[in-house]
Structures are given as C-alpha cells and as structure tokens.
Design an enzyme around this catalytic site. Structure first.
Site, PDB file in Angstrom:
ATOM      1  N   GLU A 169       0.826  -1.209   0.000  1.00 56.26           N
ATOM      2  CA  GLU A 169       0.000   0.000   0.000  1.00 56.26           C
ATOM      3  C   GLU A 169       0.861   1.260   0.000  1.00 56.26           C
ATOM      4  O   GLU A 169       0.559   2.235  -0.712  1.00 56.26           O
ATOM      5  CB  GLU A 169      -0.919   0.001   1.228  1.00 56.26           C
ATOM      6  CG  GLU A 169      -1.908  -1.145   1.257  1.00 56.26           C
ATOM      7  CD  GLU A 169      -1.396  -2.368   2.005  1.00 56.26           C
ATOM      8  OE1 GLU A 169      -2.212  -3.052   2.637  1.00 56.26           O
ATOM      9  OE2 GLU A 169      -0.167  -2.638   1.955  1.00 56.26           O
TER      10      GLU A 169
ATOM     11  N   ARG B 174      12.559 -23.994  -5.777  1.00 61.31           N
ATOM     12  CA  ARG B 174      13.557 -23.574  -4.795  1.00 61.31           C
ATOM     13  C   ARG B 174      13.460 -22.076  -4.535  1.00 61.31           C
ATOM     14  O   ARG B 174      13.491 -21.623  -3.389  1.00 61.31           O
ATOM     15  CB  ARG B 174      14.965 -23.892  -5.301  1.00 61.31           C
ATOM     16  CG  ARG B 174      15.360 -25.345  -5.221  1.00 61.31           C
ATOM     17  CD  ARG B 174      16.821 -25.526  -5.626  1.00 61.31           C
ATOM     18  NE  ARG B 174      17.213 -26.926  -5.639  1.00 61.31           N
ATOM     19  CZ  ARG B 174      18.416 -27.367  -5.971  1.00 61.31           C
ATOM     20  NH1 ARG B 174      19.359 -26.497  -6.328  1.00 61.31           N
ATOM     21  NH2 ARG B 174      18.691 -28.665  -5.955  1.00 61.31           N
TER      22      ARG B 174
ATOM     23  N   CYS C   8      -2.331  -4.286   6.993  1.00 58.52           N
ATOM     24  CA  CYS C   8      -1.871  -4.567   8.355  1.00 58.52           C
ATOM     25  C   CYS C   8      -2.299  -3.442   9.294  1.00 58.52           C
ATOM     26  O   CYS C   8      -2.490  -2.297   8.887  1.00 58.52           O
ATOM     27  CB  CYS C   8      -0.355  -4.742   8.387  1.00 58.52           C
ATOM     28  SG  CYS C   8       0.592  -3.265   7.995  1.00 58.52           S
TER      29      CYS C   8
END
Length: 363
Positions: free
Chosen positions: A55, A190, A82
C-alpha cells in the site's frame, strides 16, 4: 456494490503481489492498486521484509506520478491491510491519513494481530470495505496462512523419478534422470521456498549445493537463497560438503548428544536418536518459514509421506526405466491396501520429454 471493474483491479493487484514471490519472506506476498474515476493512480507490491508494504509503495508511486491527493480513491489490495506496528508502520493508518474512500481486499490476513482489525480500523474511520475472496490470492499465500493458523509451514516434496518409480541406481548414481526443462522448473520451486530440507544420505551421496542459480529469479540484482536444512542426526556432514561453501544460510539439525563441529554453521538439536519431523516443522515456522521444499532420498521422503507431513508432492516423471535394482521413490513399509497413502493429481504438465505431476493429499 461490487462492480466488474472491482474484480479487474483486484485480480491485477494479486498479479502485482507475485513481484514479491521470491523475495518478501517471511512476510506475505501483497500487491496494491489505487484507482479513481477509472484511472490508475498508483501501483505497488511488497518486495522485501523490513521495507515498505504494498500500500505504501502504491501511494509513493501515485505521488511520483503527480497524484498527491488520493482522497476519494479506491484501494485494491490482495490482502487485508496490516494494523500493527512491526518493522514498518500500519498500512491502515496510512490509508486513513490519505483519506481514501474505499478498500477492496482479496483475502483476510490470518495474522493474529491483523485478522479483521485492519478492516475494523478502516470502517471506523469512515472508509468503505469490501472483501472479495479470490482463490488465487489464497494460493499465493498458502504457506503464510498455514504458518499463521497452524504454526507449521506448507511442505512440498520434490522428486525426479523414472517410469518404474526409481530415483537412483543401486550404486547411488542419479544424474540426470530428467531433462534440462524439468531441472530448470525445479529452480522455480527452490526460489519461492523459504527453506530446503535434505538428509545426510543425500549430502554424502550427491554432494548437492541446493541453491538457486537461475538469474531469472534475481530481485534488485540479488538472488535470495533459501536456508538449507540438513537432517544429520550424528553430524556426519564433512567440512568440504558443497552446500557449506555455497551462498546462503545452512542449518544443521541433529539429535541430542551430538557434538557440533562445523564452525560458522548454526546447529540445532531436534529429537533424540532420530530427528523429530513434527518439531522440525514447528521450529522452521518459528524462524518465519512459510514454504518448505524437501529434496531428499527415499528414506526421508518416506518419513514425510508416512507421517502425513506434506501438503504437495511434485514428481518429475522421466520416460525411462531404471530397473528393479534401482532405488525407489520412497521407502514406505506398507503391508496392506488399507495402509496405502492416497493422493490426487492437481496438475500435469509436459516439460520437454518429461512430465511434472503435482499431487495433493487425498484427504
């Protein structure tokens, strides 16, 4: 009201999130698009832990394009913003300060300090919130979600085998069972993994480096190397082993009572006479590992399979026969049909002359 344009922008934000596929661990992969009146103002994704979140990168991108005023804009983000202070400030606060009108997210963040809290803070500030759950967003962060919810990483097993299910000759010779295209594809798995797990048998037999070498997986000129995890109960890994001298971190996992003897390498005891795989996965999750790739021989692969400690099995199937004396894909001492381990095929793709078969546990 959900519009068709919402889905278009939201799917585009998930595609942006893939920019952090190889670099942002242990954080989730997140992408963001800011739009207003049919115009994209800014784009961004989370590149690396400790750096700006998606963001913030999108808001900075908008500023660089001359859009300093984001009021009234809609923010499309692949994961709930968050709402706590970690290495960086909460994204929810930044969006509130920017006076955006609406946030559309593709999934909730399962992190216990975020789950629902980010949306609540936005709504309390008068910002509209819509959650349109997209399967592709969940798949992109399946390992992160599993670590947050269960305290374990997502575990992938990877193996190359012949048509008769053999992975090495009786002598241990195994290079190369598959062709160039299949081996190149292995580099992808990987590169997106947080850790690669192998056993002492593979180290002694093949002396692998277990590194990402394809420069196509570089981010900002660097290749992030997954931590190499060697299960070596009695610490028999020789000091000259190739993986000890390759780029990246190595973790030696041994049994209690074994005396660490390799300088500059982290050692950890997990289990007594044998490595406790359950505890190993918990420890890797504690280290922030979201996705773990197991590249090992028949014994260790068999242990993961029989213990049901796997989420996906990637089999590279080569069109050749190696004979009944060659080594099997996995050692599984199963005596009856009631004991068999079932799987279901989720994808089958041809790579050169080989097939890549992706399997999931049947249950």
């Amino acid at each position: 009201m959900i519009r068709e344009s919402d889905l278009i922008y939201l799917r585009a934000s998930v595609e942006l999130a893939e920019g952090g596929l190889y670099s942002c661990t242990p954080n989730p992969r997140v992408g963001c698009i800011i739009a207003r009146d049919g115009l994209i103002l800014g784009r961004g994704w989370h590149v690396r832990a400790g750096e700006a979140h998606a963001e913030v990168n999108a808001m900075n991108d908008a500023l660089s394009r001359g859009f300093s005023d984001l009021s009234g804009a809609t923010v499309y983000v692949s994961l709930e913003p968050c709402a706590f202070h970690g290495r960086t400030p909460p994204c929810s606060e930044g969006l509130i300060r920017a006076k955006v009108a609406r946030v559309v997210a593709a999934m909730r963040d399962p992190h216990p300090e975020v789950l629902g809290r980010g949306f609540t803070e936005l709504r309390d500030a008068g910002i509209g919130v819509d959650v349109i759950e997209l399967p592709e967003a969940g798949l992109l962060n399946a390992g992160y979600s599993k670590r947050m919810i269960s305290g374990r990483p997502l575990v992938r097993l990877k193996v190359a085998t012949s048509l008769d299910g053999r992975t090495a000759m009786a002598s241990g010779e195994s290079q190369w069972i598959t062709g160039v295209a299949a081996r190149a594809d292995g580099q992808y798995w990987r590169a997106r993994s947080c850790a690669i797990v192998t056993g002492i048998g593979t180290v002694l037999a093949d002396d692998p480096r277990l590194t990402v070498r394809d420069e196509g997986f570089m981010v900002d000129g660097n290749i992030r190397q997954p931590v190499r995890v060697v299960l070596d109960t009695k610490l028999r890994t020789p000091p000259e082993a190739a993986l000890l001298h390759a780029d990246g971190e190595v973790l030696m996992v041994h049994g209690e009572g074994a005396e660490p003897r390799l300088a500059g390498v982290e050692h950890v005891a997990v289990g007594k006479t044998r490595v406790d795989l359950d505890r190993l996965l918990e420890k890797l999750a504690e280290r922030g590992c979201n996705e773990v790739l197991v590249e090992a021989g028949a014994t260790l692969l068999g242990s993961f399979i029989s213990a049901r400690l796997w989420d996906e099995l990637i089999v590279y199937l080569a069109p050749r026969f190696m004979g009944s004396e060659a080594r099997p894909l996995a050692y599984l001492p199963l005596g009856t049909m009631d004991a068999v381990v079932d799987a279901r095929i989720s994808d089958c793709t041809q790579l050169g002359d080989d097939l890549r078969i992706r399997l999931l546990p049947a249950d």
